[in-house]
Scaffold this motif. Structure first.
Motif, short mmCIF file in Angstrom:
data_model
loop_
_atom_site.label_atom_id
_atom_site.label_comp_id
_atom_site.label_asym_id
_atom_site.label_seq_id
_atom_site.Cartn_x
_atom_site.Cartn_y
_atom_site.Cartn_z
N LYS A 1 -9.46 6.63 3.77
CA LYS A 1 -8.78 5.44 3.22
C LYS A 1 -9.81 4.52 2.58
CE LYS A 1 -4.94 5.22 6.43
NZ LYS A 1 -4.59 4.69 7.72
N ARG B 1 -10.06 3.75 -1.41
CA ARG B 1 -9.65 2.41 -1.87
C ARG B 1 -10.82 1.54 -2.32
NH1 ARG B 1 -5.55 1.31 3.07
NH2 ARG B 1 -3.90 2.71 2.39
N SER C 1 -4.08 5.22 -3.49
CA SER C 1 -5.12 4.85 -4.47
C SER C 1 -4.83 5.52 -5.81
CB SER C 1 -6.48 5.35 -3.97
OG SER C 1 -6.53 6.77 -4.11
#
Ligand SMILES: Cc1cc2nc3c(=O)[nH]c(=O)nc-3n(C[C@H](O)[C@H](O)[C@H](O)COP(=O)(O)O)c2cc1C
Ligand code: SF4
Length: 419
Positions: A32, A36, A155
């Motif tokens: 993550k 991101r 994303s």
């Protein structure tokens, strides 16, 4: 002995970790934040600072490998996870595929995000049907949850992962033969350079890493480089999955900090030889590793320790050989494997290994003379010097090392009257 479990949480349970369980222990958090926030160079800096090196036996720094692919401009880049695991006696990657598939998937996707690759392959050994089945279910789970496919973790990154199966050729574990195989050709090696990082799959920059290496990626990123370095040694940070086999009471795959002595692996974890048998030799690093006398027991099992002792870290495999084992017969067995698996492209390996097997068979059956031993050494050296790829050069290591450490024992197999 204290068991360290950074990578393998439930080894030997034969129980695949579900997505839910993986998320509950912080799984996919590293992906993550990679997807991101971080840029590739930042991730590579952390990996380099952690000292993480490839776990296939390459010992190659992961940060350095990924940097080559990141820096290349190309219309398409690829990531490949090498799960061919053909080294006899080694089954650590199978354990990760079957018990921690999401850690492997997360590592592969992070590699893609880092170097700018949108497609990946995992090349799973042909014989690993159960592992391939479990892994493909985990891939489906990860895709449904948004960790694979389009817009991963919400994303702008896409990453597609495809499973390819080997067809039983040991050679296809070598990275360039693996590329040929994925491209639909015979699994024969390419001459390097160029290395896959610059020109790999279909000529495009390609990161190739072992399963265990991939599983370490999320770990390093969540622990941080500094903390990761506190486990293991200067030359080899983190833990290693070792496979103990041969004449040992507790065979299996174990996770230990790098630098654990081979003696401790043999006695404290492996329980020593069963039924009062006495240890004669240890083959280190896999079937293409050296066969060494018991003096190797005090070697720390890491890159520097093995280099200093003339041992191989290799895949992390240790094969224990007791005094009752017929050493010449064992060498026949090992070299028959390499004879079967040679791709046959170059003469030194194709003909040389075949000839070695014939001579070793004579030695094992007591029909050889002292000249046979000289021929065995000379042909093995010739193969090492002239074979086209690492398969051939490494294949003769067991023979040459056994001649070095057990010359007297092997001499005792020759016909006495001829000596
Ligand atoms: C004959 C031969 C067989 C190999 N088999 C494997 C294998 O089964 N799995 C693997 O990860 N690497 C294997 N390798 C090493 C690969 O070529 C490559 O170095 C590795 O996948 C890189 O991974 P790493 O940097 O994460 O260690 C083999 C190498 C040779 C010479
Ligand atoms: S050394 Fe030659 S014959 Fe042997 S596997 Fe490599 S290319 Fe094939």
């Amino acid at each position: 002995m204290e068991q360290i479990k950074l990578l393998v949480k439930n080894a030997g349970q034969n129980d695949p970790e579900s997505l839910e369980q993986y998320l509950a222990r912080g799984g996919y958090e590293a992906l993550k934040s990679a997807a991101r926030g971080c840029n590739g160079a930042d991730i590579i800096e952390i990996l380099s600072a952690s000292g993480l090196v490839g776990r296939s036996g390459s010992g190659f720094p992961v940060g350095k490998k990924w940097a080559v692919t990141l820096e290349k401009e190309a219309p398409q880049k690829y990531v490949i996870c090498n799960a061919d695991e053909g080294e006899p006696g080694t089954c650590k990657d199978r354990l990760l595929l079957m018990e921690h598939p999401h850690a492997v998937i997360e590592g592969i996707v992070i590699a893609g995000v880092t170097v700018g690759a949108t497609r990946g392959y995992i090349y799973i050994r042909g014989e690993y049907d159960a592992a391939a089945h479990i892994f493909s279910e985990a891939v489906n789970e990860a895709r449904s949850a948004g960790y694979l496919g389009c817009h991963i973790c919400g994303s702008g990154y896409d990453f597609q992962l495809e499973i390819r199966r080997g067809a039983g050729a040991y050679m296809c574990g070598e990275e360039t033969a693996l590329l040929e195989s994925i491209e639909g050709r015979r699994g024969e090696t390419r001459i390097k350079p160029p290395y896959p990082g610059e020109a790999g799959l279909w000529g495009m920059p390609t990161v190739i890493n072992n399963v265990e290496t991939m599983a370490n990626i999320p770990l390093v990123l969540t622990m941080g480089a500094e903390k990761y370095r506190t486990c293991g040694t200067g030359s080899s940070t983190g833990t290693k999955l070792v496979t103990l086999c041969g004449c040992i009471r507790n065979p299996g795959v174990y996770e230990v900090p790098f630098g654990t002595s081979i003696r401790s692996l043999f006695l404290d974890i492996g329980g020593g030889c069963p039924e009062g048998k006495k240890l004669r030799a240890v083959q280190t690093g896999g079937l293409s590793g050296p066969i060494m006398s018991v003096d190797v027991l005090d070697t720390p099992f890491d890159i520097a320790g093995c280099n200093a002792a003339g041992a191989f870290l290799g895949t992390g495999d240790l094969i224990f050989i007791d005094e009752a084992t017929d050493l010449a017969g064992l060498l026949v067995n090992i070299m028959e494997f390499f004879m079967e698996e040679s791709c046959g492209r170059c003469v030194p390996c194709r003909i040389g290994i075949h000839t070695l097997v014939e001579l070793l068979r004579a030695l094992a059956s007591g029909t050889a003379d002292i000249d046979t031993l000289r021929q065995i050494e000379s042909i093995a050296l010739h193969i090492r010097q002239t074979a086209r790829c690492a398969f051939g050069t490494a294949s003769v290591t067991p023979v040459l090392s056994a001649l070095e450490s057990f010359y007297d024992l092997l001499t005792s197999c020759v016909e006495k009257e001829v000596v």
